[in-house]
Design an enzyme around this catalytic site. Structure first.
Site, PDB file in Angstrom:
ATOM      1  N   ASP A 137      -1.529  -0.484   6.206  1.00 22.35           N
ATOM      2  CA  ASP A 137      -1.932  -0.026   7.358  1.00 22.35           C
ATOM      3  C   ASP A 137      -3.425  -0.038   7.631  1.00 22.35           C
ATOM      4  OD1 ASP A 137      -2.116   2.155   5.315  1.00 22.35           O
ATOM      5  OD2 ASP A 137      -2.932   3.251   7.100  1.00 22.35           O
ATOM      6  N   ASP A 197      -0.377   5.200   1.129  1.00 19.68           N
ATOM      7  CA  ASP A 197      -0.491   6.205   2.116  1.00 19.68           C
ATOM      8  C   ASP A 197      -0.302   5.690   3.534  1.00 19.68           C
ATOM      9  OD1 ASP A 197      -1.019   7.836  -0.124  1.00 19.68           O
ATOM     10  OD2 ASP A 197      -3.314   7.179   0.072  1.00 19.68           O
ATOM     11  N   ASP A 236       0.811  -1.293   0.056  1.00 22.24           N
ATOM     12  CA  ASP A 236       0.015  -0.031   0.142  1.00 22.24           C
ATOM     13  C   ASP A 236       0.882   1.247   0.084  1.00 22.24           C
ATOM     14  OD1 ASP A 236      -2.423   1.641   0.611  1.00 22.24           O
ATOM     15  OD2 ASP A 236      -1.517   1.862   2.588  1.00 22.24           O
TER      16      ASP A 236
END
Lengths: 201, 201
Positions: B156, B23, B21
């Site tokens: 996250d 961000d 991922d």
């Protein structure tokens, strides 16, 4: 009882994932390229159309003489091209009907490497214009389509390769440059989707 | 013989597909949001930082009072945010080392629905700035990460859902809003990737 037969066939689609390419499968990329390239070179659009619509090679620049290729690629990367594309006949109706049948429809498209970022932006804008904002959630932008899970991928590209074995079955959307491909289910027009797609599973 | 042990562990990675991922996993999204939101509201950046860096909820707007949420989302969609993000410590070195180990590294990122198109464009620009043009080929933009094939996904987000059962194992990149998640391999810093990632397979 053709209506009943058709309804039974469509049952096969429910719950499936149908991946669909965009350029020259959902939208008429060639038409906009022909218009722009003819204008950029001051050439007769019908002459350019003859080359583009009958081309033998998938990559557009490979169908033009060496001396013209830089101009071809410049046209591909010209601002607004990917935002201006119009849908192919029946494409919008077909995808909306598939969604209504309970199909997980995803648009899976590779951005052109000459303009990856703006191409991605314009593809989002194009999907919004053609299908509405909610459809943007269905867009998957990737150079490697073999990493995307699905039951079938409808795509005009003759041979799709990548990092993985293809997890989907390739349904070929007919174009001049894929006429010699054998052994694949072929969709020649979106109006035929009800007959063709159930046979692909 | 820790060097030998480490080399043996890294053998496990060769040929694998590691999805990552962007961000708050590769780039420090929070830092740029804090800067922009404080400026937009005329608030002390340290005060905003306290809220953002200690937040309990993944979706940024859910950590602010109802009256502030429109401004929060306006900041998320503000031009240039996704292009301005700086890498988290060790992230670039880790991904480059993984590629050197023979790993199929792909960046898998969902565009924010408030600004899907420009977000996609800026993510391409950001990858180019941080990793170089060639790395743009590794970018996959999708709202649904469960459709992307891979061995692990480093992300996250506390819980990742979509149309499919997850085909990868979720390695959790630690952030304040995922501290209470149990039972997942956890990467707390990119400097620890050599120890953590081989344990994830």
């Amino acid at each position: 009882m053709p209506a009943l037969k058709s309804a039974q066939s469509l049952d096969k689609l429910n719950g499936r994932t149908v991946l669909v390419d965009m350029d020259n499968t959902i939208v008429d990329w060639d038409a906009e390229f022909i218009r722009r390239y003819a204008a950029a070179c001051g050439r007769d659009p019908q002459e350019v159309e003859k080359i583009v619509r009958n081309r033998a090679k998938f990559e557009i620049e490979e169908n033009f003489p060496e001396a013209e290729r830089a101009k071809v690629l410049e046209t591909v990367a010209s601002p607004g091209l990917y935002e201006s594309l119009k849908p192919l006949p029946g494409a919008v109706e077909a995808l909306q009907a598939l969604v209504a049948e309970g199909v997980d429809v995803k648009l899976v498209t590779a951005p052109h490497p000459t303009c990856a970022g703006t191409c991605a932006l314009e593809k989002y804008l194009s999907v919004e214009q053609i299908f509405g904002t909610a459809f943007q959630e269905r867009l998957i932008i990737t150079r490697d389509k073999t990493q995307v899970q699905g039951d079938i991928l409808i795509d005009d590209k003759p041979k799709i390769s990548g990092c993985k074995p293809c997890p989907w079955k390739h349904v070929l959307f007919s174009q001049s440059y894929n006429q010699d491909v054998q052994g694949k289910v072929r969709l020649s027009s979106w109006t035929a989707w009800r007959d063709v797609l159930p046979r692909a599973f």
